[in-house]
Design an enzyme around this catalytic site. Sequence first.
Site, PDB file in Angstrom:
ATOM      1  N   ASN A 181      -6.670  -1.659   0.936  1.00  0.00           N
ATOM      2  CA  ASN A 181      -7.137  -2.650  -0.003  1.00  0.00           C
ATOM      3  C   ASN A 181      -8.703  -2.792  -0.009  1.00  0.00           C
ATOM      4  O   ASN A 181      -9.324  -2.678  -0.903  1.00  0.00           O
ATOM      5  CB  ASN A 181      -6.611  -3.887   0.575  1.00  0.00           C
ATOM      6  N   ASP A 190      -1.352  -3.005  -3.833  1.00  0.00           N
ATOM      7  CA  ASP A 190       0.110  -3.458  -4.501  1.00  0.00           C
ATOM      8  C   ASP A 190       0.779  -2.328  -4.860  1.00  0.00           C
ATOM      9  O   ASP A 190       2.079  -2.391  -4.729  1.00  0.00           O
ATOM     10  CB  ASP A 190      -0.220  -4.272  -5.716  1.00  0.00           C
ATOM     11  N   GLU A 216       2.016  -6.732   4.585  1.00  0.00           N
ATOM     12  CA  GLU A 216       2.581  -5.512   4.495  1.00  0.00           C
ATOM     13  C   GLU A 216       3.678  -4.976   5.664  1.00  0.00           C
ATOM     14  O   GLU A 216       3.893  -3.895   5.894  1.00  0.00           O
ATOM     15  CB  GLU A 216       1.442  -4.592   4.770  1.00  0.00           C
TER      16      GLU A 216
END
Length: 296
Positions: A181, A190, A216
């Site tokens: 990220n 995503d 996650e």
Amino acid sequence: MSQRSGDTWIGKPAVVVNSGNLEACLVHIYPSGPNMGKRHPLEGGPIILGRGESSQILLHDNSVSRAHCRIETARDGVYIVDTKSLNGTFVNDKVTRGAHLLQDGDYIRVGNAIFRFLTGGNIESEYHEEIYRLTIFDGLTQIHNNRYLTDFLDREVARSQRHQRPLSILMLDLDKFKVVNDEHGHLCGDHVLREMSNRIRHTVRREDLFARYGGEEFALVLVESTHDQAVDVAERIRGIVEVTPFWFESLQIPVTLSVGVASTNGETPITATDLLKQADANLYRAKHAGRNRVVA
């Protein structure tokens, strides 16, 4: 699924009899929050989705262009038109260029926002069915959510205790996901979560449950599976994630998975919470032992 390029579809003779008169709407299904489940009717002219204040559907997300895309109703149906957005408009996880004819049930992704397109003669019923889905499914990955996992595991632990049958659970966590990220953005993150979910759920038996636990982290409940069988499944899944590259646009993302395993044979009293805690503790040990491994 039909697709036409540019704006050439505007004003063309209808191929299907005036399906544009049917009701249509977008339902916000991701991310969760105050807008989840909100219905956006598609009527009264073009509907702009974007970050700009003039957008009819306003999305406060830097990955969304000011006027990202628009929805238009033509004589032969409802179209979504990408307006040269920076990050693209996706229908069912495939990027669309120009105008794309929408079908009932299509998933539309604009930045990190996901909508479900509903149309037809019984849209009210479809809408309420979609709202129910949001209570048991994760909007991003389209697998079951934590709420459904809790109910399912409670039932299976009770059955295991009652009949003294084996039951196992895997807790799975993507390694160093924060780095993905931070370095590549949340759109990439995503995408990795969706892709990993797709790979794993296609290997899951119908009687088992694969669910998003949070962030996650995922859980896989293995019904009638012994400890050794669960470890074999965990190693197989870990290997599938490790050896198959993840691609985001033209970027290859290295992804590995750590797994904690917990099991019961139904002979010793245990609760669903206890079983989850055992699996989570083993997942923690896998992380601290170097990641990309199974601890049982």
